[in-house]
Each structure stands twice: as C-alpha cells, then as structure tokens.
Design a protein around this motif. Structure first.
Motif, PDB file in Angstrom:
ATOM      1  N   TRP A  24     -21.963 -23.581-132.076  1.00  0.00           N
ATOM      2  CA  TRP A  24     -22.756 -23.741-133.300  1.00  0.00           C
ATOM      3  C   TRP A  24     -23.909 -24.717-133.134  1.00  0.00           C
ATOM      4  N   SER A  25     -23.752 -25.731-132.306  1.00  0.00           N
ATOM      5  CA  SER A  25     -24.829 -26.717-132.161  1.00  0.00           C
ATOM      6  C   SER A  25     -26.090 -26.092-131.565  1.00  0.00           C
ATOM      7  N   THR A  26     -25.924 -25.124-130.651  1.00  0.00           N
ATOM      8  CA  THR A  26     -27.083 -24.440-130.072  1.00  0.00           C
ATOM      9  C   THR A  26     -27.796 -23.609-131.127  1.00  0.00           C
ATOM     10  N   HIS A  27     -27.018 -22.869-131.917  1.00  0.00           N
ATOM     11  CA  HIS A  27     -27.609 -22.065-133.002  1.00  0.00           C
ATOM     12  C   HIS A  27     -28.323 -22.961-134.011  1.00  0.00           C
ATOM     13  N   LEU A  28     -27.698 -24.089-134.361  1.00  0.00           N
ATOM     14  CA  LEU A  28     -28.297 -24.989-135.342  1.00  0.00           C
ATOM     15  C   LEU A  28     -29.585 -25.599-134.805  1.00  0.00           C
ATOM     16  N   GLY A  29     -29.600 -25.950-133.532  1.00  0.00           N
ATOM     17  CA  GLY A  29     -30.815 -26.497-132.933  1.00  0.00           C
ATOM     18  C   GLY A  29     -31.980 -25.529-133.018  1.00  0.00           C
ATOM     19  N   LYS A  30     -31.698 -24.240-132.796  1.00  0.00           N
ATOM     20  CA  LYS A  30     -32.749 -23.230-132.888  1.00  0.00           C
ATOM     21  C   LYS A  30     -33.258 -23.101-134.320  1.00  0.00           C
ATOM     22  N   LEU A  31     -32.335 -23.134-135.281  1.00  0.00           N
ATOM     23  CA  LEU A  31     -32.743 -23.033-136.684  1.00  0.00           C
ATOM     24  C   LEU A  31     -33.591 -24.225-137.107  1.00  0.00           C
ATOM     25  N   LEU A  32     -33.263 -25.392-136.572  1.00  0.00           N
ATOM     26  CA  LEU A  32     -33.983 -26.617-136.928  1.00  0.00           C
ATOM     27  C   LEU A  32     -35.208 -26.864-136.046  1.00  0.00           C
ATOM     28  N   ASN A  33     -35.348 -26.043-134.991  1.00  0.00           N
ATOM     29  CA  ASN A  33     -36.414 -26.260-133.997  1.00  0.00           C
ATOM     30  C   ASN A  33     -36.304 -27.656-133.390  1.00  0.00           C
ATOM     31  N   MET A  34     -35.086 -28.008-132.988  1.00  0.00           N
ATOM     32  CA  MET A  34     -34.805 -29.308-132.399  1.00  0.00           C
ATOM     33  C   MET A  34     -34.124 -29.141-131.042  1.00  0.00           C
ATOM     34  N   GLU A  35     -34.379 -30.095-130.164  1.00  0.00           N
ATOM     35  CA  GLU A  35     -33.564 -30.213-128.967  1.00  0.00           C
ATOM     36  C   GLU A  35     -32.173 -30.690-129.381  1.00  0.00           C
ATOM     37  N   VAL A  36     -31.158 -30.283-128.610  1.00  0.00           N
ATOM     38  CA  VAL A  36     -29.786 -30.650-128.945  1.00  0.00           C
ATOM     39  C   VAL A  36     -29.118 -31.331-127.755  1.00  0.00           C
ATOM     40  N   ILE A  37     -28.468 -32.459-128.036  1.00  0.00           N
ATOM     41  CA  ILE A  37     -27.601 -33.114-127.066  1.00  0.00           C
ATOM     42  C   ILE A  37     -26.182 -33.011-127.614  1.00  0.00           C
ATOM     43  N   ASN A  38     -25.336 -32.250-126.944  1.00  0.00           N
ATOM     44  CA  ASN A  38     -23.955 -32.071-127.390  1.00  0.00           C
ATOM     45  C   ASN A  38     -23.036 -32.819-126.432  1.00  0.00           C
ATOM     46  N   VAL A  39     -22.398 -33.892-126.913  1.00  0.00           N
ATOM     47  CA  VAL A  39     -21.516 -34.702-126.073  1.00  0.00           C
ATOM     48  C   VAL A  39     -20.055 -34.540-126.463  1.00  0.00           C
ATOM     49  N   ALA A  40     -19.744 -33.481-127.201  1.00  0.00           N
ATOM     50  CA  ALA A  40     -18.357 -33.213-127.593  1.00  0.00           C
ATOM     51  C   ALA A  40     -17.521 -32.844-126.368  1.00  0.00           C
ATOM     52  N   LYS A  41     -16.220 -33.148-126.438  1.00  0.00           N
ATOM     53  CA  LYS A  41     -15.279 -32.789-125.390  1.00  0.00           C
ATOM     54  C   LYS A  41     -13.983 -32.281-126.026  1.00  0.00           C
ATOM     55  N   ALA A 259     -23.321 -22.445-138.100  1.00  0.00           N
ATOM     56  CA  ALA A 259     -24.652 -23.036-137.891  1.00  0.00           C
ATOM     57  C   ALA A 259     -25.580 -22.671-139.047  1.00  0.00           C
ATOM     58  N   GLU A 260     -25.541 -21.423-139.467  1.00  0.00           N
ATOM     59  CA  GLU A 260     -26.377 -20.987-140.583  1.00  0.00           C
ATOM     60  C   GLU A 260     -25.956 -21.684-141.875  1.00  0.00           C
ATOM     61  N   TYR A 261     -24.646 -21.867-142.045  1.00  0.00           N
ATOM     62  CA  TYR A 261     -24.117 -22.563-143.223  1.00  0.00           C
ATOM     63  C   TYR A 261     -24.590 -24.015-143.240  1.00  0.00           C
ATOM     64  N   LEU A 262     -24.468 -24.703-142.100  1.00  0.00           N
ATOM     65  CA  LEU A 262     -24.909 -26.092-142.022  1.00  0.00           C
ATOM     66  C   LEU A 262     -26.413 -26.212-142.284  1.00  0.00           C
ATOM     67  N   PHE A 263     -27.166 -25.281-141.739  1.00  0.00           N
ATOM     68  CA  PHE A 263     -28.617 -25.290-141.913  1.00  0.00           C
ATOM     69  C   PHE A 263     -28.985 -25.145-143.387  1.00  0.00           C
ATOM     70  N   GLU A 264     -28.379 -24.175-144.067  1.00  0.00           N
ATOM     71  CA  GLU A 264     -28.734 -23.900-145.448  1.00  0.00           C
ATOM     72  C   GLU A 264     -28.180 -24.951-146.410  1.00  0.00           C
ATOM     73  N   GLU A 265     -26.926 -25.352-146.209  1.00  0.00           N
ATOM     74  CA  GLU A 265     -26.260 -26.231-147.188  1.00  0.00           C
ATOM     75  C   GLU A 265     -26.468 -27.716-146.917  1.00  0.00           C
ATOM     76  N   ILE A 266     -26.567 -28.086-145.656  1.00  0.00           N
ATOM     77  CA  ILE A 266     -26.641 -29.513-145.315  1.00  0.00           C
ATOM     78  C   ILE A 266     -28.078 -29.958-145.039  1.00  0.00           C
ATOM     79  N   PHE A 267     -28.758 -29.243-144.139  1.00  0.00           N
ATOM     80  CA  PHE A 267     -30.077 -29.680-143.695  1.00  0.00           C
ATOM     81  C   PHE A 267     -31.209 -29.177-144.584  1.00  0.00           C
ATOM     82  N   ASN A 268     -31.028 -28.008-145.174  1.00  0.00           N
ATOM     83  CA  ASN A 268     -32.122 -27.372-145.898  1.00  0.00           C
ATOM     84  C   ASN A 268     -31.949 -27.473-147.410  1.00  0.00           C
TER      85      ASN A 268
END
Length: 270
Positions: A24-41, A259-268
């Motif tokens: 989801w972080s990759t999809h969200l980065g594309k929606l936001l037009n942002m670079e993404v650093i994912n450090v989850a494990k 990712a689409e949910y986070l983009f619409e509900e949280i970021f947008n």
C-alpha cells in the motif's frame, strides 16, 4: 516531498508476490506524487517501529510526511548475545536460514507469545515464557506503545513533518478495552485508574489522523465493536471482503484499496 512509512508485516507487504510494487505504501506514494521510504519489517514490535522511525527522522532531512501503522502491543524487542551467535552483518536485509542456521543482519529480535514454538524464536522459549508469565503486563505494554507514538508525533511537530498514524489491526483496540474494563478498574483500584488516566491523556492528545483504527471503547463492554473514524488495514480488508493470503495478510487488491482509502480519507480530506 518524501513519505516515511513504518509498521509490521501489514505495512511491509508480507506474502505479496511483488512486495515493492504491490504494498500500500507504494500505491499511496504514487497517488501523493511523493517518494516513499518504507522501513517496516515483519514482526516488528512497537519499540522497533519507534526506533526505525526516530533513526530516519533524525538522519534524513527530506522527509515531509510520516505514516505509521503501529503493531501488536505484546510484541517485545530483545538483544541476547548468546542467542545471536549467528548474528551476521553480511546476511542481507531479511532473516535467512542457510544450512539450517539462523542468520540476520539485525542484532535485535522481535518476540511475541505466538512465536515461542517457531524456529528460531523457540531457542529462547523457556526464558520468554518466564518473561510473559511473570514479568510482562499489558498495562505496561500499553503505556510503552503510547509513549512511542507520542514521542514520534512530537518529534515530527518539532521538525515540521506532517505525522499520521494508527494501528494495523482492530485486535489492538480490543486488547486495550479488556485491560480497562470497569470491573478491572474497580478490582485494581487507584493503581490501574492512574495507568488508565495516563493512557487516556496520550490518546486524547493525538489528532484524529493519528488515531487510524483507534477508538475509545465502552468500559462496561470490553467486546463492544465501535467503528473508528478511520479503519485499520485489517478492518478495512475485512469490511470490504478483500482476499487474505494464507498467513492472514491482506492481498494485493486490499493493499491497493487501502492506499486509495488513505489518500481520500486521510490525506485528501481537509
């Protein structure tokens, strides 16, 4: 602009065929037009998540946004030198078993009650059973985790970074609700009441967009199911009936949908 992301296996993208592209972080980065650093494990404890985020925030100067999906409260991080005789900086980014030897580039190990019968974690089964049975308390785990959250969000505020966060799974809420029922508060008295007050003060201090999947439960009913304003990844997956992988992790459609949910509900949304 750069989005920093951390969490456990749900944020890492465990069980996906193409982790880097499908999580989801990759999809969200594309929606936001942002670079993404994912450090989850996979298997990260909240202490490990806190440490991974703080290291990035203090060493990277291009991060503008943060999103953390915090993990299960009972997961703990240990560093045992006897256990880590197979600790190997050259072993790569993932846990590996080569010639039946456990090798990892990370000296820390993430333990939980669910892992004590699984190799290599069972090498410390006896010690960890003693810890969970005699020393661990869920009240302490709650306070630790919420301190990590508060510290990360406060650090972001000082650095001018937009912080978002919450929990990866609704079970985190249920475990907190069972800890602070009216019956337990009555039985344990002032000790537990003060702990609940500290937890509540930290929770109330978070912005709504720092409480994804989090909700205050009815203390009369630990098993009540109030709907949070923003859904955790697991609750979103189940609500929309997306496929889960054999190990219980959301599949690629769920990652894209979340990712689409986070983009619409949280970021947008404001």
């Amino acid at each position: 602009m750069t989005l920093l992301v951390s969490g456990c296996s749900f944020t890492y993208g465990d069980e996906l065929d193409n982790i880097e592209e499908e999580r989801w972080s990759t999809h969200l980065g594309k929606l936001l037009n942002m670079e993404v650093i994912n450090v989850a494990k996979p298997g990260n404890s909240n202490k490990a998540i806190w440490r991974s985020v703080k290291e990035q925030l203090l060493n990277q100067n291009d991060i503008t946004h943060l999103l953390v999906l915090w993990s299960a409260l009972e997961r703990v991080e240990i560093l045992n030198l006897d256990y880590h005789h197979q600790y190997d900086l050259q072993s790569g980014e993932s846990i590996q078993e080569l010639s039946n030897n456990f090798r990892s580039p990370n000296p820390f190990t993430q333990m939980s009650p669910a892992r004590l019968d699984v190799y290599p974690f069972r090498l410390l089964k006896e010690q960890m059973q003693t810890y969970y049975n005699e020393l661990y308390s869920h009240e302490g785990a709650i306070l630790d985790s919420f301190f990590y959250m508060k510290d990360v969000y406060n650090t972001c505020a000082m650095l001018g970074i937009e912080p978002y966060g919450g929990v990866f799974h609704q079970a985190v809420n249920y475990s907190i609700a069972k800890t602070f029922t009216k019956t337990r508060l009555k039985n344990y008295g002032d000790r537990l009441i003060r702990i609940h007050g500290k937890y509540k003060d930290m929770l109330d201090g978070f912005d709504d967009k720092q409480k994804i999947g989090m909700v205050e439960h009815n203390q009369d009913d630990a098993f009540s199911r109030p709907r949070p304003q923003y859904l955790s990844f697991n609750e979103f997956t189940e609500t929309h009936k997306y496929e889960k992988k054999p190990g219980g992790h959301p599949g690629p459609e769920a990652h894209k949908g979340y990712a689409e949910y986070l983009f619409e509900e949280i970021f947008n949304n404001g």
